[in-house]
Design an enzyme around this catalytic site. Structure first.
Site, PDB file in Angstrom:
ATOM      1  N   LYS A 184      14.182 -10.346  11.486  1.00 10.22           N
ATOM      2  CA  LYS A 184      14.760 -10.284  10.188  1.00 10.22           C
ATOM      3  C   LYS A 184      16.030 -11.300  10.111  1.00 10.22           C
ATOM      4  O   LYS A 184      16.249 -11.884   9.008  1.00 10.22           O
ATOM      5  CB  LYS A 184      15.225  -8.961  10.014  1.00 10.22           C
ATOM      6  CG  LYS A 184      14.082  -7.893   9.897  1.00 10.22           C
ATOM      7  CD  LYS A 184      13.118  -7.916   8.749  1.00 10.22           C
ATOM      8  CE  LYS A 184      12.154  -6.957   8.673  1.00 10.22           C
ATOM      9  NZ  LYS A 184      11.231  -7.544   7.619  1.00 10.22           N
ATOM     10  N   SER A 235      16.744  -7.087   6.698  1.00  9.02           N
ATOM     11  CA  SER A 235      17.086  -5.665   7.000  1.00  9.02           C
ATOM     12  C   SER A 235      18.467  -5.939   7.512  1.00  9.02           C
ATOM     13  O   SER A 235      18.947  -7.149   7.637  1.00  9.02           O
ATOM     14  CB  SER A 235      16.528  -5.315   8.177  1.00  9.02           C
ATOM     15  OG  SER A 235      17.076  -4.013   8.836  1.00  9.02           O
ATOM     16  N   SER A 285       1.031  -1.289   0.092  1.00 11.46           N
ATOM     17  CA  SER A 285       0.014   0.106   0.084  1.00 11.46           C
ATOM     18  C   SER A 285       0.834   1.328   0.042  1.00 11.46           C
ATOM     19  O   SER A 285       0.362   2.474  -0.300  1.00 11.46           O
ATOM     20  CB  SER A 285      -0.960   0.009   1.178  1.00 11.46           C
ATOM     21  OG  SER A 285      -0.450   0.308   2.371  1.00 11.46           O
ATOM     22  N   TYR A 287      12.794  -6.836  16.335  1.00 18.12           N
ATOM     23  CA  TYR A 287      12.761  -6.469  14.892  1.00 18.12           C
ATOM     24  C   TYR A 287      13.895  -7.318  14.058  1.00 18.12           C
ATOM     25  O   TYR A 287      13.837  -7.918  13.256  1.00 18.12           O
ATOM     26  CB  TYR A 287      12.838  -5.028  14.471  1.00 18.12           C
ATOM     27  CG  TYR A 287      12.811  -4.708  13.271  1.00 18.12           C
ATOM     28  CD1 TYR A 287      11.751  -4.728  12.461  1.00 18.12           C
ATOM     29  CD2 TYR A 287      13.940  -4.160  12.571  1.00 18.12           C
ATOM     30  CE1 TYR A 287      11.731  -4.353  10.927  1.00 18.12           C
ATOM     31  CE2 TYR A 287      13.867  -3.877  11.208  1.00 18.12           C
ATOM     32  CZ  TYR A 287      12.694  -3.790  10.497  1.00 18.12           C
ATOM     33  OH  TYR A 287      12.825  -3.434   9.241  1.00 18.12           O
TER      34      TYR A 287
HETATM   35  P1  NAI Z   1       6.006   0.938   5.710  1.00 17.64           P
HETATM   36  O1  NAI Z   1       5.604   1.084   7.004  1.00 17.64           O
HETATM   37  O2  NAI Z   1       5.988   2.181   4.902  1.00 17.64           O
HETATM   38  O3  NAI Z   1       5.082  -0.108   4.897  1.00 17.64           O
HETATM   39  C1  NAI Z   1       4.823  -1.533   5.428  1.00 17.64           C
HETATM   40  C2  NAI Z   1       3.604  -1.942   4.903  1.00 17.64           C
HETATM   41  O4  NAI Z   1       3.344  -3.371   5.567  1.00 17.64           O
HETATM   42  C3  NAI Z   1       2.242  -1.101   5.102  1.00 17.64           C
HETATM   43  O5  NAI Z   1       1.385  -0.754   3.848  1.00 17.64           O
HETATM   44  C4  NAI Z   1       1.466  -2.033   6.061  1.00 17.64           C
HETATM   45  O6  NAI Z   1       0.174  -1.639   5.829  1.00 17.64           O
HETATM   46  C5  NAI Z   1       2.029  -3.379   5.646  1.00 17.64           C
HETATM   47  N1  NAI Z   1       1.782  -4.299   6.677  1.00 17.64           N
HETATM   48  C6  NAI Z   1       1.855  -4.059   8.309  1.00 17.64           C
HETATM   49  N2  NAI Z   1       1.307  -5.341   8.787  1.00 17.64           N
HETATM   50  C7  NAI Z   1       0.771  -5.968   7.896  1.00 17.64           C
HETATM   51  C8  NAI Z   1      -0.092  -7.168   7.858  1.00 17.64           C
HETATM   52  N3  NAI Z   1      -0.207  -7.789   9.296  1.00 17.64           N
HETATM   53  N4  NAI Z   1      -0.531  -7.688   6.594  1.00 17.64           N
HETATM   54  C9  NAI Z   1      -0.357  -7.146   5.711  1.00 17.64           C
HETATM   55  N5  NAI Z   1       0.401  -6.183   5.553  1.00 17.64           N
HETATM   56  C10 NAI Z   1       0.827  -5.228   6.535  1.00 17.64           C
HETATM   57  O7  NAI Z   1       7.286   0.215   5.714  1.00 17.64           O
HETATM   58  P2  NAI Z   1       8.493  -0.037   4.535  1.00 17.64           P
HETATM   59  O8  NAI Z   1       9.684   0.849   5.382  1.00 17.64           O
HETATM   60  O9  NAI Z   1       8.079   0.420   3.415  1.00 17.64           O
HETATM   61  O10 NAI Z   1       8.823  -1.247   5.270  1.00 17.64           O
HETATM   62  C11 NAI Z   1       8.832  -2.350   4.220  1.00 17.64           C
HETATM   63  C12 NAI Z   1       9.728  -3.475   4.648  1.00 17.64           C
HETATM   64  O11 NAI Z   1      10.999  -3.333   4.526  1.00 17.64           O
HETATM   65  C13 NAI Z   1       9.467  -3.987   5.719  1.00 17.64           C
HETATM   66  O12 NAI Z   1       9.456  -5.325   6.031  1.00 17.64           O
HETATM   67  C14 NAI Z   1      10.664  -3.496   6.563  1.00 17.64           C
HETATM   68  O13 NAI Z   1      10.923  -4.191   7.836  1.00 17.64           O
HETATM   69  C15 NAI Z   1      11.646  -3.495   5.571  1.00 17.64           C
HETATM   70  N6  NAI Z   1      12.728  -2.584   5.964  1.00 17.64           N
HETATM   71  C16 NAI Z   1      12.501  -1.365   5.760  1.00 17.64           C
HETATM   72  C17 NAI Z   1      13.520  -0.518   6.343  1.00 17.64           C
HETATM   73  C18 NAI Z   1      13.388   0.944   6.152  1.00 17.64           C
HETATM   74  O14 NAI Z   1      14.602   1.814   6.342  1.00 17.64           O
HETATM   75  N7  NAI Z   1      12.268   1.773   5.874  1.00 17.64           N
HETATM   76  C19 NAI Z   1      14.934  -0.701   6.284  1.00 17.64           C
HETATM   77  C20 NAI Z   1      15.164  -2.312   6.472  1.00 17.64           C
HETATM   78  C21 NAI Z   1      14.015  -3.035   6.159  1.00 17.64           C
END
Ligand code: NAI
Length: 245
Positions: free
Chosen positions: A157, A140, A15, A153
């Site tokens: 990961k 991550s 999303s 977290y």
């Molecule tokens: P974000 O919070 O912007 O997006 C995460 C998405 O996952 C959201 O759309 C949310 O609604 C969805 N989500 C959460 N719980 C859910 C569930 N139970 N079922 C289905 N969807 C669910 O986060 P971002 O930054 O885009 O992160 C995406 C991935 O990248 C995550 O796995 C995060 O751990 C990983 N990541 C992000 C980093 C960063 O610096 N932003 C760094 C390292 C890893």
């Protein structure tokens, strides 16, 4: 361009943030994207469609194993295949261990790790029957290096990285590759909470001296999902601008 034509890609957490960038990148290469998220994916679907791509939204909480199985069966019935799975949905609940609640611990593991099991198991059956597929798990760098305040977290990961390597061994003989990407610090709603001081402190440790963009991760995903990566499996691709090396 067109390297994903006729392919079906399921992207969880699509999303917003990194998931949306991945969905847009694969759609630009011709894939039909199933945008799965606990929130609605209307904006992602609209942007992809407006750019001439194909996408559909799927409301799915990855912690619900029955819903995941039903959803995956539905995709397989409608489209006849699933070529690419991106396990991207994830959350943080940062706190030092001594202040962490049991709920903080369990919730992060439940979404970031159990959620990947719930979605990957039914998708693996579809891919292995077709004897082809790409699974890419968004881990991550903290799963590799640790981070104070993120024991839940980073455990999720690190677990995902171990799972990636085991699945690469299980599914390689059936034509499916399984890899992980370890992003560093990427600007998304997840990281918006940090204040300027925290950002400056982080920048000092990033070799290329900038925060990452969701598109940096999407490019790495497109490579691992593309035809040039068919001999790569079980790796953790570090995309952190040198935060971790
Ligand atoms: P974000 O919070 O912007 O997006 C995460 C998405 O996952 C959201 O759309 C949310 O609604 C969805 N989500 C959460 N719980 C859910 C569930 N139970 N079922 C289905 N969807 C669910 O986060 P971002 O930054 O885009 O992160 C995406 C991935 O990248 C995550 O796995 C995060 O751990 C990983 N990541 C992000 C980093 C960063 O610096 N932003 C760094 C390292 C890893």
């Amino acid at each position: 361009m067109g390297q994903f034509l006729e392919q079906i890609a399921l992207v969880t957490g699509a999303s917003r943030g990194i998931g949306r960038a991945i969905a847009e990148k694969l759609a630009a290469g011709g894939a039909t994207i199933i945008c799965a998220d606990v929130m609605d994916c209307d904006e992602t679907v609209e942007q992809i469609t407006a750019a001439g791509g194909k996408a559909e939204g799927l409301v799915l909480n990855v912690t619900d194993s029955e819903a995941a199985e039903t959803a995956v069966q539905g995709i397989a019935e409608r489209h006849g295949r699933i070529d690419i799975l991106i396990n991207n949905a994830g959350i943080t609940r940062d706190r030092l261990l001594i202040r962490m609640t049991v709920d903080d611990w369990r919730r992060v593991l439940e979404i970031n790790l159990d959620g990947v099991f719930n979605v990957t198991q039914p998708v693996a059956k579809v891919m292995m029957r077709k004897r082809s597929g790409r699974v890419i798990n968004i881990a991550s760098v903290v799963g590799l290096m640790g981070n104070a305040g993120q024991s839940n977290y980073s455990a999720s990961k690190a677990g995902l990285i171990g799972m990636t390597k085991s699945l690469a061994r299980e599914m390689g003989p059936r034509g499916v590759t399984v890899n992980a990407i370890a992003p560093g610090f990427i600007t998304t709603p997840m990281t918006d909470k940090l204040n300027d001081d925290q950002r400056d402190a982080l920048l000092k440790n990033i070799a290329v001296q900038r925060l990452g963009e969701p598109s940096d991760i999407a490019e790495a995903v497109a490579f691992l999902a593309g035809p040039g990566a068919s001999y790569i499996t079980g790796i953790v691709l570090n995309v952190s601008g040198g935060l971790y090396m």
